[in-house]
Write an enzyme that holds these catalytic residues in place. Structure first.
Site, mmCIF file in Angstrom:
data_model
loop_
_atom_site.group_PDB
_atom_site.id
_atom_site.type_symbol
_atom_site.label_atom_id
_atom_site.label_comp_id
_atom_site.label_asym_id
_atom_site.label_seq_id
_atom_site.Cartn_x
_atom_site.Cartn_y
_atom_site.Cartn_z
ATOM 1 C CB SER A 1 7.741 -15.732 22.218
ATOM 2 O OG SER A 1 7.732 -15.722 20.800
ATOM 3 C CE1 TYR B 1 12.064 -19.307 22.327
ATOM 4 C CE2 TYR B 1 10.247 -19.005 20.786
ATOM 5 C CZ TYR B 1 11.228 -18.476 21.608
ATOM 6 O OH TYR B 1 11.356 -17.113 21.720
HETATM 7 N N1 NAD Z 1 14.530 -12.241 19.111
HETATM 8 C C1 NAD Z 1 13.267 -12.538 18.872
HETATM 9 O O1 NAD Z 1 12.805 -12.485 17.721
HETATM 10 C C2 NAD Z 1 12.352 -12.905 19.999
HETATM 11 C C3 NAD Z 1 10.975 -12.967 19.757
HETATM 12 C C4 NAD Z 1 10.127 -13.329 20.794
HETATM 13 C C5 NAD Z 1 10.644 -13.614 22.040
HETATM 14 N N2 NAD Z 1 11.988 -13.548 22.248
HETATM 15 C C6 NAD Z 1 12.482 -13.862 23.588
HETATM 16 O O2 NAD Z 1 13.262 -12.788 24.063
HETATM 17 C C7 NAD Z 1 14.146 -13.253 25.082
HETATM 18 C C8 NAD Z 1 15.522 -12.680 24.857
HETATM 19 O O3 NAD Z 1 16.049 -13.222 23.660
HETATM 20 P P1 NAD Z 1 16.884 -12.366 22.609
HETATM 21 O O4 NAD Z 1 16.158 -12.445 21.329
HETATM 22 O O5 NAD Z 1 17.246 -11.050 23.167
HETATM 23 O O6 NAD Z 1 18.159 -13.327 22.444
HETATM 24 P P2 NAD Z 1 19.717 -13.141 22.706
HETATM 25 O O7 NAD Z 1 20.299 -14.471 22.387
HETATM 26 O O8 NAD Z 1 20.238 -11.935 22.008
HETATM 27 O O9 NAD Z 1 19.803 -12.884 24.286
HETATM 28 C C9 NAD Z 1 19.587 -13.926 25.199
HETATM 29 C C10 NAD Z 1 20.602 -13.842 26.331
HETATM 30 O O10 NAD Z 1 20.358 -14.920 27.229
HETATM 31 C C11 NAD Z 1 21.601 -15.466 27.638
HETATM 32 N N3 NAD Z 1 21.415 -16.848 28.074
HETATM 33 C C12 NAD Z 1 21.185 -17.955 27.313
HETATM 34 N N4 NAD Z 1 21.085 -19.043 28.093
HETATM 35 C C13 NAD Z 1 21.258 -18.618 29.384
HETATM 36 C C14 NAD Z 1 21.256 -19.282 30.629
HETATM 37 N N5 NAD Z 1 21.094 -20.614 30.714
HETATM 38 N N6 NAD Z 1 21.435 -18.541 31.753
HETATM 39 C C15 NAD Z 1 21.622 -17.208 31.675
HETATM 40 N N7 NAD Z 1 21.662 -16.521 30.513
HETATM 41 C C16 NAD Z 1 21.455 -17.227 29.372
HETATM 42 C C17 NAD Z 1 22.474 -15.357 26.398
HETATM 43 O O11 NAD Z 1 23.863 -15.440 26.740
HETATM 44 C C18 NAD Z 1 22.052 -14.010 25.846
HETATM 45 O O12 NAD Z 1 22.847 -12.965 26.375
HETATM 46 C C19 NAD Z 1 14.072 -14.788 25.006
HETATM 47 O O13 NAD Z 1 13.253 -15.266 26.044
HETATM 48 C C20 NAD Z 1 13.420 -15.053 23.677
HETATM 49 O O14 NAD Z 1 12.730 -16.273 23.663
HETATM 50 C C21 NAD Z 1 12.848 -13.198 21.259
#
Ligand code: NAD
Length: 275
Positions: free
Chosen positions: A142, A156
């Protein structure tokens, strides 16, 4: 990788957001997908979407916080598709609270899910990729792991910074052995990530939203960026050029960069203006 056609890609957290969008982008280019997620319904839905669009995909329920998860995931993938070419370690969860209010147990939960999941994945999938001498790893970090994020989400940010370091070390080690490494450092993306964040520990923190100086991207944009990064063997994917600009700003004078970010008496965090 020269082509994604026929490649087998495993994506953790593939049931939603960035994982789902990347799965769709890879499938559009002919990859076969394993959608691994703790949410069975979402994992199955994404696999169905890919199959309905003419692709190949299978779903598996998996908790990346569990020690056995990646053995099961690897066995499932090999049974189903006979190979593993791409591994995307994409699960990440948020927590919030001032540092003195965040319980040790909550730190451990975030470290276990966000960071130890990558470690677990590496112990299972690296021997496989090394033995075949090809493949590609994608670790989702991130912008929170690259520069000051927010004082109320330190666990985080700490795990994301660690993922950046792990990815750099792996890039050095794996590239000469024919294996690509990408670290994905998105700015804000419109996903469901806030939905699973527990209530703030301690008093609410009246903070500026981390990253609110950047635009919010659709996950589909990020999915396409990841697909291109695998094909082009790109290490760092920022998703937003402004993320790189802030990083440059910090590197040029770290002391004034941090000094320009203020926390007011009311606790409000004001990030530095971005270029
Ligand atoms: N959305 C943002 O703004 C953003 C920004 C930077 C980084 N990220 C990173 O992107 C990645 C994806 O996040 P996202 O934004 O798509 O979120 P999201 O919540 O839409 O998707 C995350 C998925 O991970 C699954 N999950 C959660 N805990 C789990 C576990 N213990 N085992 C297996 N699956 C699990 C959830 O069910 C979900 O389907 C993450 O690592 C997040 O930190 C997101």
């Amino acid at each position: 990788m020269r082509t994604l056609d026929g490649a087998v890609a495993v994506i953790t957290g593939g049931g939603s957001g960035i994982g789902r969008a990347t799965a769709r982008s890879l499938a559009d280019r002919g990859a076969r997908l394993v959608i691994a997620d703790i949410n069975a319904q979402n994992a199955a839905r994404v696999a169905d979407e890919i199959v309905d669009a003419g692709g190949e995909a299978a779903a598996i329920v998996c908790d990346v916080g569990d020690d056995r998860a990646f053995d099961d995931l690897s066995a499932f993938t090999l049974r189903r598709f006979g190979a593993v070419d791409i591994v995307m370690n994409n699960v990440g969860v948020l927590t919030s609270g001032r540092p003195e209010h965040l319980p040790v147990g909550e730190w451990q939960r975030i470290i276990n899910i966000n960071l130890m999941s990558v470690v677990r994945s590496n112990t299972v999938f690296l021997p496989l990729l090394l033995a075949q001498g090809r493949g590609h790893l994608v670790n989702t970090a991130s912008f929170a792991g690259l520069f000051t994020y927010s004082y109320d989400r330190i666990p985080y940010a700490a795990t994301k910074a660690a993922i950046v370091q792990i990815s750099e070390g792996l890039r050095l080690y794996l590239h000469p052995q024919g294996i690509g490494v990408t670290v994905l450092c998105p700015g804000p993306v419109a996903t469901d990530i806030m939905a699973t964040m527990p209530p703030t520990f301690g008093p609410d923190v009246p903070t500026a939203l981390p990253g609110e100086q950047f635009g919010v991207l659709a996950p589909e944009v990020v999915g396409e960026q990841v697909a291109r990064a695998i094909l082009d063997d790109t290490f760092m994917v920022y998703t937003d050029d402004q993320v790189r600009d802030v990083l440059v700003e910090r590197a040029s004078d770290w002391n004034s960069f941090i000094a320009r970010q203020t926390v007011t008496r009311a606790g409000r965090h004001e990030p530095p203006p971005s270029n």
